[in-house]
Design a protein around this motif. Structure first.
Motif, short mmCIF file in Angstrom:
data_model
loop_
_atom_site.label_atom_id
_atom_site.label_comp_id
_atom_site.label_asym_id
_atom_site.label_seq_id
_atom_site.Cartn_x
_atom_site.Cartn_y
_atom_site.Cartn_z
N ALA A 397 10.01 2.87 -2.42
CA ALA A 397 9.42 3.86 -1.51
C ALA A 397 9.44 5.25 -2.13
O ALA A 397 8.49 6.04 -1.97
N ASP A 448 4.83 -2.52 2.04
CA ASP A 448 5.14 -1.10 2.15
C ASP A 448 4.00 -0.26 1.60
O ASP A 448 3.62 0.75 2.20
N THR A 706 11.46 0.11 4.77
CA THR A 706 10.47 -0.58 3.94
C THR A 706 9.65 -1.57 4.75
O THR A 706 10.18 -2.32 5.56
#
Length: 798
Positions: A397, A448, A706
């Motif tokens: 991320a 994600d 996520t």
């Protein structure tokens, strides 16, 4: 001083009347001063943004005490990681050890990995004296501590030799300074050199054969080239080959090739004057010099020796000084990584934490685009993925936010691996999938990316097909001795139970851990299927994402609480102590974490988890117990493991039950006490930057969930931060500011998002990252119920 200027008790000068000329000059002065102040402010911000941030990177951070980080020389995501290899009789995962003896300085390493060492190939070792047997004991001691900084490494050997290193993305430079004596000055190039493993389990690397040839260069000196083939390591890869091309530009250089074998301690070696040697036996060359100062340049490729020579000549032409390589490498790190996050704060330790963490999370994966020998493709290729089980919670991320171009390439690479090999990797190195520890967590990473709007050149129909392969097709068993119940190479080997029962029986290793992660993986498929309007698939995978509940035994008890994730079979739940995971290894029900830890890991279905745990108040008490000293049975230890990925999200779960203040308190306490910018400053294995990225999120004051476009709100450590959100003109930014904060005042009092009062303990990707934005925190010493809006979403709960 300002107070004196405003002091009304100061003597008053005689009254006077300003003339028009004075007014004109005065106004001109004011305007000039304003303009100057404005320009100086802009210059200050520019200087702060463009200042040398590499000075805050401590490249030895995490290199000791099991952190396994690589302290040598590398560019961001570079193929070359040039550094020392030391022997201690225990595994040197990155090559480095604070003690032991030098066995060589090699071109390829990884950082922060466990399992077993990988690489340590394309090596050189400087030696004094007469080298009668190049395969004998030519180790050397450390005369003083190594020196390491961004782009530079220096070792001082007990023999008096100094080794200095520099590197580009695909080539490296060795600079040797030998003692100025009549004693022989040599460098051994041992093609068979690898990092050994002492763990057993069949994970040690093997040299399988190679070749080397030496030729005189037109303008003096010697050039050698060849290849070496190896196998195994932590991902149990089959044979792979690396090609090398090296030059010694010293006109005094002479050489001898050698061929031999090391059999039960008896070394048989034959020297040769041949220009070329090719054999499955150990081989290499010894280069000798009369000069005290010797420079060697080496290029590497996975395609051919010609490509290795091209990489060498293009990236480190003859005569390139080490100082230029160091300067260029620092600029790469400054421009590509470190300058993505800037601040005007001056707290030295916090700056070292920030920039050292950014550095170490950007060493791997390795960008090997154009160097993949297995298939031709116009797609990017990334390798040395260790492992998505470690990285999907925090690192990927942050990778997306800080490196959007590389991140899109990374997603495309995962999908292209599926196209050519049938499965996306959970882990991959030396062009081979391997070491899938629990779930098929590439599914989480793709989900994600999808829900945050990553499109570009990604073929999402192919991406979804790759995810479906993980979710529906059992991979062939690779007979890994760590767990023979199914494949550890790729995919989800426990699918037979998952599809038949909706839970996983003990006939498969890591059964409970897999059930938790297969649920999250299926939630990832739901997210992408929903976005692609595959409604039937979306319904199916959303239902499957709730199967973790089938392992929840409401009657399992521990420390005064009821309800935990436990093993089960066709006859029902199996008795399990939530404070024990057995060996916590491949063949056990839980992998690298306690039942207590895994019982908090259904992050897509938190509302149901809270309900099963006894409601919000009880959930808070259970979370408190995770951080209670002595709860693990020791005197001071906690159930929360600061160096363990299944614990990463747990401090932030307070946000779901109205106690954001405790998320701040717990996460900050762990980061402050367990993480430090020192060689022993990690609470466990770096896991390729996973630990560092967790610390970064804590410092930024956000935490990613996520597979959801959701970030939980913490408390930033800096008075101001600016995060660059693109790789283009740098106009898209997130500005984070705090007022009123210090070491004792860090609880959120109020928050504005993009200038508006904010009452939720979470934000979305669209709120602050998609187009940029601002977060304005007011911090203080007291806990405040500043948020009255809805809790973070729990999309799988019904």
């Amino acid at each position: 001083m300002r107070g004196h200027i405003n002091d009304r008790s100061a003597a008053t000068p005689p009254a006077w009347k300003p003339t028009p000329l004075f007014l004109s000059l005065f106004l001109g002065f004011i305007m000039s001063s304003f303009l100057l102040s404005f320009l100086l402010l802009g210059m200050t911000e520019a200087v702060l943004a463009a200042g040398d941030l590499t000075k805050y990177v401590l490249t030895s951070t995490g290199s000791e005490n099991g952190g396994n980080t690589f302290p040598g020389v590398s560019e961001p995501f570079g193929m070359i990681k040039l550094g020392p290899d030391l022997y201690t009789g225990s595994d040197s995962y990155s090559g480095y050890q604070p003690t032991g003896v030098f066995t060589g300085f090699s071109m390829l390493h990884e950082s922060g990995t466990g399992g077993a060492p990988k690489y340590g190939v394309v090596s050189q070792m400087p030696v004094m004296g007469n080298v009668s047997n190049p395969l004998g004991d030519h180790t050397d001691k450390r005369a003083q501590a190594d020196e390491t900084s961004v782009g530079y490494y220096r070792s001082s050997l007990g023999s008096g030799i100094t080794v200095e290193l520099g590197a580009t993305s695909r080539a490296g430079l060795y600079m040797y300074t030998f003692p100025d004596t009549e004693e022989g000055k040599n460098v051994i190039v041992d093609v068979s050199h690898v990092l050994p493993s002492f763990r057993g389990m069949g994970l040690g690397q093997n040299y399988l054969g190679g070749n080397i040839s030496v030729k005189e260069q037109e303008r003096g000196g010697l050039r050698y080239s060849g290849s070496g083939s190896y196998d195994n390591g932590w991902n149990r890869s089959p044979k792979w080959t690396v090609y090398f091309c090296g030059s010694f530009d010293d006109s005094s250089a002479t050489y001898r090739t050698f061929l031999g074998s090391d059999l039960t301690g008896s070394t048989l070696v034959k020297y040769s004057e041949d220009e070329s040697v090719d054999s499955t036996a150990r081989l290499g060359a010894v280069f000798s010099f009369t000069s005290s100062s010797v420079v060697s340049r080496v290029g590497v490729s996975f395609i051919s020796t010609d490509r290795a020579c091209e990489n060498l000549d293009q990236q480190i032409p003859k005569g390139t000084p080490l100082s230029k390589l160091t300067s260029d490498t620092r600029k790469h790190w400054q421009d590509q990584v470190l300058s993505k996050v800037t601040t005007t704060d001056t707290n030295l330790e916090n700056l070292q934490r920030l920039y050292s963490s950014l550095y170490f999370m950007s060493l791997i994966p390795t960008n090997k685009t154009g160097e993949n020998p297995l298939w031709d493709s116009t797609e990017p290729y990334y390798d040395d993925i260790f492992t998505l089980w470690d990285l999907f919670r925090c690192t990927t991320a942050l990778f997306h936010i800080l490196q959007p171009t590389a991140y899109e390439e990374y997603i495309r690479s995962l999908i292209d691996i599926w196209r050519h090999e049938g499965y996306m990797p959970d882990a991959r190195s030396s062009f081979w999938n391997g070491a899938t520890q629990v779930g098929s967590n590439a599914d989480n990473v793709l989900a994600d990316a999808y829900v945050k709007g990553v499109r570009g050149r990604i073929n999402w129909e192919d991406g979804y097909s790759a995810m479906v392969k993980d979710a529906e097709v059992v991979p062939p068993n690779n007979d890994d001795p760590r767990d023979k119940s199914g494949s550890t190479k790729e995919g989800r080997s426990a699918l037979p139970d998952w599809l038949q029962y909706g839970y996983i029986t003990p006939r498969f290793g890591r059964a409970v851990s897999r059930a938790v992660e297969y649920s999250a993986n299926d939630f990832g498929l739901y997210q992408v299927a929903k976005g692609l309007s595959k409604d039937a698939d979306a319904d199916k995978y959303l239902n499957r994402s709730r199967n973790w509940r089938n392992h929840w035994n409401p009657n399992a008890t521990s420390l005064g609480f009821s309800g935990f994730l436990v093993p089960r079979d066709e006859d029902g739940f199996i008795e399990q102590d939530p404070l024990s995971c057995g060996g916590c290894y491949w063949a056990d029900a839980y992998y690298e974490a306690l039942p207590w830890e895994y019982s908090f890991n259904a992050h897509h279905d938190i509302d149901e988890l809270v309900r099963l745990s006894g409601g919000a108040d009880t959930f808070v008490k259970r979370l408190d117990t995770m951080f209670k000293p002595g709860a693990d049975g020791s005197d001071t230890g906690t159930l929360f493991n600061p160096g363990n990925e299944p614990s990463f999200t747990t401090p932030y779960l307070y946000n779901y039950v109205g106690r954001q203040d405790l998320s701040v308190e717990r996460s900050r306490s762990v980061a402050k006490s367990k993480y430090h910018p020192t060689p022993d400053g990690l609470p466990g294995n770096s896991d390729a930057g996973a630990m560092e990225s967790w610390q970064l999120w804590v410092m930024l004051g956000l935490y990613p969930m996520t597979g959801q476009p959701v970030f939980l709100i913490g408390s930033p450590w800096f008075s101001d931060l600016t995060i660059s959100l693109d790789d283009g003109d740098g106009k898209k930014k997130l500005h984070i500011t705090t007022t009123g904060g210090n070491e004792d005042a860090y609880y959120v009092q109020s928050l504005k998002v993009n200038g508006k009062e904010w009452r939720q303990s979470w934000v979305t990707y669209a709120d602050i990252f998609a187009k940029g934005g601002s977060l304005e925190f007011v911090l203080g010493p007291e806990k405040q119920d500043w948020f009255t809006g809805p809790p973070p979403p729990s999309p799988a709960s019904v």
